[in-house]
Enzyme design. Structure first.
Site, PDB file in Angstrom:
ATOM      1  N   TYR A  31      49.404  44.211  48.223  1.00 36.31           N
ATOM      2  CA  TYR A  31      48.161  45.144  48.714  1.00 36.31           C
ATOM      3  C   TYR A  31      48.836  46.106  49.764  1.00 36.31           C
ATOM      4  O   TYR A  31      48.527  47.208  49.559  1.00 36.31           O
ATOM      5  CB  TYR A  31      46.913  44.327  49.272  1.00 36.31           C
ATOM      6  CG  TYR A  31      46.101  43.290  48.022  1.00 36.31           C
ATOM      7  CD1 TYR A  31      45.493  44.179  47.099  1.00 36.31           C
ATOM      8  CD2 TYR A  31      46.396  42.040  48.228  1.00 36.31           C
ATOM      9  CE1 TYR A  31      44.994  43.310  46.086  1.00 36.31           C
ATOM     10  CE2 TYR A  31      45.734  41.472  47.167  1.00 36.31           C
ATOM     11  CZ  TYR A  31      44.932  41.938  46.235  1.00 36.31           C
ATOM     12  OH  TYR A  31      44.321  41.096  45.252  1.00 36.31           O
TER      13      TYR A  31
ATOM     14  N   ASN B 175      38.591  48.470  39.601  1.00 33.53           N
ATOM     15  CA  ASN B 175      39.533  49.225  38.459  1.00 33.53           C
ATOM     16  C   ASN B 175      38.739  49.209  37.181  1.00 33.53           C
ATOM     17  O   ASN B 175      38.337  48.235  36.689  1.00 33.53           O
ATOM     18  CB  ASN B 175      40.717  48.597  38.118  1.00 33.53           C
ATOM     19  CG  ASN B 175      41.572  49.229  37.254  1.00 33.53           C
ATOM     20  OD1 ASN B 175      41.266  50.042  36.602  1.00 33.53           O
ATOM     21  ND2 ASN B 175      42.871  48.421  37.023  1.00 33.53           N
TER      22      ASN B 175
ATOM     23  N   CYS C  75      46.024  46.101  37.637  1.00 31.73           N
ATOM     24  CA  CYS C  75      45.599  45.569  39.023  1.00 31.73           C
ATOM     25  C   CYS C  75      46.102  44.106  39.257  1.00 31.73           C
ATOM     26  O   CYS C  75      46.077  43.597  40.311  1.00 31.73           O
ATOM     27  CB  CYS C  75      44.057  45.541  39.257  1.00 31.73           C
ATOM     28  SG  CYS C  75      43.001  45.207  37.902  1.00 31.73           S
ATOM     29  N   HIS C  76      46.070  43.359  38.017  1.00 28.99           N
ATOM     30  CA  HIS C  76      46.413  41.960  37.922  1.00 28.99           C
ATOM     31  C   HIS C  76      47.926  41.815  38.846  1.00 28.99           C
ATOM     32  O   HIS C  76      48.220  40.744  39.185  1.00 28.99           O
ATOM     33  CB  HIS C  76      46.643  41.276  36.745  1.00 28.99           C
ATOM     34  CG  HIS C  76      47.273  41.864  35.672  1.00 28.99           C
ATOM     35  ND1 HIS C  76      46.960  43.018  34.939  1.00 28.99           N
ATOM     36  CD2 HIS C  76      48.817  41.425  35.233  1.00 28.99           C
ATOM     37  CE1 HIS C  76      48.040  43.039  34.123  1.00 28.99           C
ATOM     38  NE2 HIS C  76      49.085  42.583  34.419  1.00 28.99           N
TER      39      HIS C  76
ATOM     40  N   GLU D  72      53.463  37.927  31.544  1.00 24.51           N
ATOM     41  CA  GLU D  72      54.702  38.766  31.714  1.00 24.51           C
ATOM     42  C   GLU D  72      55.938  38.196  32.310  1.00 24.51           C
ATOM     43  O   GLU D  72      56.644  38.771  32.578  1.00 24.51           O
ATOM     44  CB  GLU D  72      53.822  39.851  32.592  1.00 24.51           C
ATOM     45  CG  GLU D  72      52.810  40.654  32.110  1.00 24.51           C
ATOM     46  CD  GLU D  72      52.301  41.973  32.875  1.00 24.51           C
ATOM     47  OE1 GLU D  72      53.006  42.071  34.014  1.00 24.51           O
ATOM     48  OE2 GLU D  72      51.215  42.380  32.769  1.00 24.51           O
TER      49      GLU D  72
END
Length: 175
Positions: free
Chosen positions: A105, A128, A136-137, A164
């Site tokens: 952040y 979002n 945003c993850h 991912e």
């Protein structure tokens, strides 16, 4: 007059809804429902239309992403549901944090040039309108995963980061 077409794709996190205007994907929602569609129509102030051709590209890319086959979305994004500050921060995230990587952040606060403190970045991530595509993850706390307002909260964030390859799979993880 602008309108919006809806489509959804089944995923391990539920049926993900995509709302697509003629300009691009304006919203994604982790759980497709009539209520979610009504809320989006109310926020946009436009009619809904049945246009499978318009939603096909977004749905194909979402399906490929959840199957582990897509690393970068190419579908256009319609940024209209975002304030100028949200667009600046989420745009910086979208452009600079690739698949399998994360930022904090605080780092996103700095790299976006927004002047927004790290705590406020969390609020922007939570609002979002295009999660998954605008990732945003991929924004985490300096000391852990941080929060997540999509799907099943932090469990959904953990699942996406495992997909991912950022987090190792747990023994019960399934694609």
């Amino acid at each position: 007059m602008v309108d919006v077409a809806f489509g959804s794709v089944p995923t391990p996190l539920g049926d993900v809804l995509a709302a697509v205007t003629p300009d691009g994907v304006v919203a994604t929602v982790f759980q497709d429902s009539d209520a979610a569609r009504r809320r989006l129509l109310g926020r946009l102030g436009v009619p809904g239309v049945d246009d499978p051709a318009r939603t096909a590209h977004a749905l194909d890319e979402l399906a490929a992403y959840f199957a582990g086959e897509l690393r970068e979305f190419t579908v256009p994004i319609d940024w209209r549901l975002m304030s100028t500050m949200q667009r600046r921060v989420l745009g910086a995230l979208y452009e600079t944090v690739p698949y399998g990587r994360v930022t904090t952040y605080g780092d996103l606060a700095g790299s976006s040039g927004s002047g927004v403190p790290a705590r406020a970045i969390g609020s922007i991530m939570g609002s979002n309108p295009v999660p998954i595509i605008v990732p945003c993850h991929r924004v985490v706390a300096g000391n852990g995963l941080g929060g997540f307002s999509g799907g099943d909260g932090v469990d959904s964030k953990r699942w996406l980061l495992t997909l991912e390859g950022y987090l190792p799979p747990t023994l019960d993880w399934e694609l």
